[in-house]
Scaffold this active site. Structure first.
Site, PDB file in Angstrom:
ATOM      1  N   ASP A   1      43.692 -72.995 -14.526  1.00  0.00           N
ATOM      2  CA  ASP A   1      42.854 -72.363 -15.545  1.00  0.00           C
ATOM      3  C   ASP A   1      42.515 -73.357 -16.648  1.00  0.00           C
ATOM      4  O   ASP A   1      43.095 -74.446 -16.740  1.00  0.00           O
ATOM      5  CB  ASP A   1      43.487 -71.083 -16.101  1.00  0.00           C
ATOM      6  CG  ASP A   1      44.738 -71.340 -16.933  1.00  0.00           C
ATOM      7  OD1 ASP A   1      45.010 -72.511 -17.275  1.00  0.00           O
ATOM      8  OD2 ASP A   1      45.431 -70.365 -17.268  1.00  0.00           O
TER       9      ASP A   1
ATOM     10  N   GLU B   1      39.471 -67.064 -17.056  1.00  0.00           N
ATOM     11  CA  GLU B   1      39.276 -68.511 -16.970  1.00  0.00           C
ATOM     12  C   GLU B   1      40.145 -69.114 -15.879  1.00  0.00           C
ATOM     13  O   GLU B   1      40.404 -70.323 -15.870  1.00  0.00           O
ATOM     14  CB  GLU B   1      39.575 -69.178 -18.324  1.00  0.00           C
ATOM     15  CG  GLU B   1      41.020 -69.163 -18.759  1.00  0.00           C
ATOM     16  CD  GLU B   1      41.408 -67.918 -19.566  1.00  0.00           C
ATOM     17  OE1 GLU B   1      42.402 -68.002 -20.315  1.00  0.00           O
ATOM     18  OE2 GLU B   1      40.734 -66.882 -19.456  1.00  0.00           O
TER      19      GLU B   1
END
Length: 321
Positions: A190, A241
């Site tokens: 991420d 994300e």
């Protein structure tokens, strides 16, 4: 005189014959016009080549009456489909039932791609073996189906695959790897400090950062193929994300090399949004298939732990569980 009386002018019979002939001519002309008005392409085809094509068939094949002379339907079939279509074409001459071909892809000179559904059937034609080939343009249906599949399995923002696709296909790959005794690795990563990107530059800038991940992946990896060479898997956005890449046929060392390459590429990418220029980094957690693994969740748990460890150890790094 008696014999001469046997011969006489049958004006009425002559008129009837002429009328019948003209009716046949008119019927043929009307039939030809009717065939040309059909929304479906129609080809009359003997073994050696085409005898007739209506206007819709000419349009679909991107030909005219002159250029079509002497050509064969198989001339318009791509190399990868030609062998199968050739077998079906020959079968048509020997069966009474219609024969359905695989969907044909046609490339027109104007750059447009068409997808055609083909059905052929034998015709009762005196003197020669003839089949009719029906061409139905299914391009719009194909594009709609592709778009539906894209919406079903793709993340709209980044263009990467979504979590649904990831779970479904990664599980299939794990089953294949277990059955075949082949390596399989999983990468989860991420963006570091993503909330800070949104707070500093705005959520639209954050969206741009997410899109950059897909760009970096396309430029630095190969798409997944089930072959004997190592490959770089398929990128999926599985959270806000957070991204994942499953890696069939890739062992621990291969997964580390791929992750490092992607990590460095992300770090060096400059994101330009409106008047802002900024960079991002990402942390990676990796794991590989072990003998006692049974399902995808086993690997996800280990990869998540490795990702957490990467965060704890300073971010912008790769950790392997």
């Amino acid at each position: 005189m008696e014999n001469e009386e046997l011969f006489f002018d049958d004006n009425e019979g002559t008129s009837d014959a002429a009328l019948t002939h003209q009716t046949l001519v008119d019927t043929q002309e009307k039939l030809g016009t009717l065939l040309d008005l059909m929304p479906t392409g129609l080809i009359i085809h003997q073994m050696q080549g085409m005898l007739f094509a209506n206007q819709q068939a000419l349009y679909l094949l991107d030909e005219n009456v002159t250029t079509l002379v002497g050509k064969h339907f198989l001339d318009f079939v791509s190399e990868d489909q030609r062998e199968k279509c050739s077998e079906l074409f020959m079968t048509t001459f020997m069966r009474d039932e219609p024969v359905r071909f695989p969907e044909i892809k046609l490339e027109q000179s104007a750059g447009r791609t068409l997808y055609i559904q083909v059905t052929a059937s034998r015709l009762p034609w005196e003197g020669t073996s003839v089949v009719q080939i029906m061409l139905e343009d299914v391009t719009e249906l194909r594009l709609q189906a592709d778009e539906l599949q894209k919406l079903t399995f793709h993340d709209v923002l980044t263009g990467a695959y979504n979590r649904r696709y990831f779970v479904q296909h990664a599980e299939e790959c794990i089953t294949h790897a277990l059955d075949e005794g082949k390596p399989f690795s999983l990468m989860i990563f991420d963006i570091d400090w993503f909330k800070q990107v949104n707070d500093t530059y705005g959520h639209l800038a954050g969206d741009e950062a997410l899109k950059i991940i897909s760009k970096v992946w396309r430029l630095n990896t190969r798409h997944n193929e089930f072959d004997n060479r190592k490959n770089d898997g398929t990128l999926s956005r599985i959270g806000g994300e957070e991204f994942a890449i499953y890696l069939p046929n890739v062992d621990e060392e291969g997964a580390k090399a791929i992750a490092e390459r992607i990590r460095r590429a992300i770090e060096h990418e400059v994101i330009i949004f409106e008047d802002n220029r900024f960079s991002i980094t990402a942390s990676f957690g990796l794991t590989s298939l072990q003998g006692d693994d049974q399902k995808l969740d086993d690997l996800i748990r280990r990869a998540d732990r490795a990702l957490y460890q990467a965060k704890e150890n300073g971010r912008n790094r790769v950790e392997f569980a």
